[in-house]
Design a protein around this motif. Structure first.
Motif, PDB file in Angstrom:
ATOM      1  N   PRO A   1       0.829  -1.217   0.000  1.00 20.15           N
ATOM      2  CA  PRO A   1       0.000   0.000   0.000  1.00 20.15           C
ATOM      3  C   PRO A   1       0.861   1.264   0.000  1.00 20.15           C
ATOM      4  CG  PRO A   1       0.003  -1.014   2.181  1.00 20.15           C
ATOM      5  CD  PRO A   1       0.701  -1.975   1.269  1.00 20.15           C
ATOM      6  N   ALA A   2       0.418   2.271  -0.761  1.00 19.92           N
ATOM      7  CA  ALA A   2       1.142   3.547  -0.795  1.00 19.92           C
ATOM      8  C   ALA A   2       1.044   4.241   0.559  1.00 19.92           C
ATOM      9  CB  ALA A   2       0.552   4.432  -1.894  1.00 19.92           C
TER      10      ALA A   2
ATOM     11  N   LEU B   1       6.732   1.027   9.676  1.00 18.21           N
ATOM     12  CA  LEU B   1       7.812   1.748   8.987  1.00 18.21           C
ATOM     13  C   LEU B   1       8.771   0.764   8.326  1.00 18.21           C
ATOM     14  CD1 LEU B   1       8.556   4.525  11.618  1.00 18.21           C
ATOM     15  CD2 LEU B   1       7.819   4.890   9.244  1.00 18.21           C
ATOM     16  N   ASP B   2       9.108  -0.278   9.063  1.00 14.66           N
ATOM     17  CA  ASP B   2      10.027  -1.288   8.555  1.00 14.66           C
ATOM     18  C   ASP B   2       9.446  -1.984   7.323  1.00 14.66           C
ATOM     19  OD1 ASP B   2      12.398  -2.883   8.834  1.00 14.66           O
ATOM     20  OD2 ASP B   2      11.034  -4.531   9.407  1.00 14.66           O
TER      21      ASP B   2
ATOM     22  N   GLY C   1       6.571   3.191   0.823  1.00 12.45           N
ATOM     23  CA  GLY C   1       5.225   3.463   1.339  1.00 12.45           C
ATOM     24  C   GLY C   1       5.300   4.536   2.418  1.00 12.45           C
ATOM     25  N   LEU C   2       4.139   5.097   2.749  1.00 16.21           N
ATOM     26  CA  LEU C   2       4.049   6.162   3.758  1.00 16.21           C
ATOM     27  C   LEU C   2       3.200   5.679   4.926  1.00 16.21           C
ATOM     28  CD1 LEU C   2       4.250   9.148   4.744  1.00 16.21           C
ATOM     29  CD2 LEU C   2       2.259   9.630   3.300  1.00 16.21           C
ATOM     30  N   VAL C   3       3.680   5.906   6.140  1.00  9.93           N
ATOM     31  CA  VAL C   3       2.918   5.570   7.338  1.00  9.93           C
ATOM     32  C   VAL C   3       2.314   6.853   7.915  1.00  9.93           C
ATOM     33  CG1 VAL C   3       2.989   4.578   9.668  1.00  9.93           C
ATOM     34  CG2 VAL C   3       4.404   3.588   7.826  1.00  9.93           C
TER      35      VAL C   3
ATOM     36  N   ARG D   1      12.603   9.028   7.568  1.00 10.14           N
ATOM     37  CA  ARG D   1      11.485   8.094   7.732  1.00 10.14           C
ATOM     38  C   ARG D   1      10.260   8.641   7.009  1.00 10.14           C
ATOM     39  NH1 ARG D   1      12.624   8.038  13.453  1.00 10.14           N
ATOM     40  NH2 ARG D   1      13.886   6.206  13.935  1.00 10.14           N
ATOM     41  N   SER D   2       9.567   7.763   6.270  1.00 13.20           N
ATOM     42  CA  SER D   2       8.326   8.175   5.610  1.00 13.20           C
ATOM     43  C   SER D   2       7.175   8.030   6.596  1.00 13.20           C
ATOM     44  CB  SER D   2       8.089   7.333   4.360  1.00 13.20           C
ATOM     45  OG  SER D   2       9.143   7.547   3.444  1.00 13.20           O
ATOM     46  N   LEU D   3       7.160   8.948   7.552  1.00 17.28           N
ATOM     47  CA  LEU D   3       6.169   8.918   8.634  1.00 17.28           C
ATOM     48  C   LEU D   3       5.603  10.317   8.835  1.00 17.28           C
ATOM     49  CD1 LEU D   3       4.848   7.680  11.280  1.00 17.28           C
ATOM     50  CD2 LEU D   3       6.928   8.447  12.452  1.00 17.28           C
TER      51      LEU D   3
END
Ligand SMILES: *Cc1c(COP(=O)(O)O)cnc(C)c1O
Length: 355
Positions: free
Chosen positions: A149-150, A174-175, A182-184, A206-208
């Motif tokens: 999922p994106a 995240l992992d 992907g983005l969380v 981090r993509s958070l």
């Protein structure tokens, strides 16, 4: 006449429904039962008197972003503000969702995550929460690996269940999403009630993103203001999809002035936390299953009567709660916002009578 044809994928969608009824006790939308302090209104009115109405607002909301950044101890380039956290979520999905992409949710959760995803043409993959409404990290890893999922939505404390995710859940998400980009998204609309926040994990590597709102703990549902804290490179991408001047000057001003009254906010949060304890103690004595909550609301399930019946009987007693009884995975459940003491007393008395 041929009616204009709406997008086929929208024709099937139910839209957002939550009755706004005139009742004595409103415990249905998780608002704060207490308004912001009188000094907030005074300072806001004084600032609004100075607004140059013939000019567009500050497009980048720079003063508001600086104030929010200061509040969280982060750089202003990591803040994006919008009209409610719902617009923040929509902005995220416009930039990171869309055709050919998917968002992952863990149900039951905040219905707008799935709804805004669908509105933006993003497919929705629904994972099930465990019976205690926590997220099974193995299932999370499996669904992420399978669907890539994106966007992965977490919500802590989770609406409507009140569940707080342990730090492991965010780290696992995240992992799992790191490998393919992907983005969380962690929705922390009730963040101040929780023992921990994912904001400290936000980092340029981090993509958070973590979303917050003024609608609940800041007692400003009338203003429509929310924001996110995320990597500055991601905020730059989001700025490409927001409409120019989307956040009006009054809202920007209200958000800035509100932050001067943080202590009053913390006091409200503490009071509501105590009041939740009292409400839960009262509910537990009734014929109800009460789910543990770290937010300003409590999910309950009547043991004998149907959720619909209890909801209607409460409405007859002029008490409005949220009827979740027909929502998937929430058979017969009702969500009750923690109100002022006298409102909670009225609710408890009415429930006692009904059950
Ligand atoms: C109430 C709520 C919001 C708030 O949305 P706004 O648009 O800021 O009013 C966001 N997320 C969750 C989980 C909520 O319960």
């Amino acid at each position: 006449m041929t009616r204009a044809r709406v997008r086929a994928d929208l024709a099937m969608q139910p839209g957002y429904h939550s009755p706004q009824v005139d009742v004595a006790v409103r415990l249905n939308t998780n608002e704060s039962p207490l308004p912001p302090p009188a000094e907030f209104t005074e300072e806001l009115v004084a600032e609004i008197a100075e607004i140059q109405w013939h000019r567009y607002p500050d497009r980048g909301a720079s003063a508001l972003r600086a104030a929010i950044a200061d509040h969280h101890g982060v750089d202003a380039s990591r803040v994006l503000a919008a009209n409610g956290s719902n617009e923040v979520l929509q902005t995220i999905l416009l930039a990171y969702g869309g055709a050919g992409r998917a968002a992952l949710t863990f149900e039951p959760t905040y219905a707008m995550h799935g709804q805004i995803a669908r509105t933006t043409g993003t497919a929705v993959i629904e994972g099930d929460r465990r019976d205690d409404f926590g997220i099974d990290v193995d299932l999370l890893r499996r669904l992420v690996a399978e669907h890539q999922p994106a966007v992965v939505f977490l919500c802590s404390p989770n609406n409507p269940t009140g569940t707080v995710d342990p730090p492991d859940t965010v780290l696992a998400a995240l992992d799992a999403t790191d490998g393919y980009g992907g983005l969380v998204v962690v929705d922390e609309a009730y963040g101040q009630f929780a023992p921990r926040s994912a904001i400290e994990l936000v980092h340029d590597d981090r993509s958070l993103v973590v979303t917050r709102t003024y609608s609940k703990t800041w007692a400003m549902a009338a203003a429509r203001l929310g924001y996110l804290i995320g990597p500055s490179w991601l905020v730059s991408e989001l700025e490409k999809v927001v409409l120019p001047y989307h956040l009006d000057t009054m809202t920007q001003t209200a958000g800035r002035v509100a932050l001067r009254f943080e202590q009053a906010m913390q006091r409200r949060v503490a009071q509501l936390g105590e009041e939740r304890g009292r409400l839960v103690a009262g509910l537990t004595r009734l014929e109800l299953d009460v789910f543990p909550s770290d937010a300003n609301f409590v999910l309950v399930r009547p043991r004998e009567l149907s959720g619909d019946h209890v909801w209607n009987a409460l409405l007859d007693a002029s008490v409005l709660v949220r009827n979740c009884s027909s929502w998937p995975r929430l058979d017969n459940c009702l969500r009750i916002t923690v109100g002022a003491p006298e409102e909670n007393d009225r609710l408890l008395a009415a429930l006692q009578e009904i059950l």
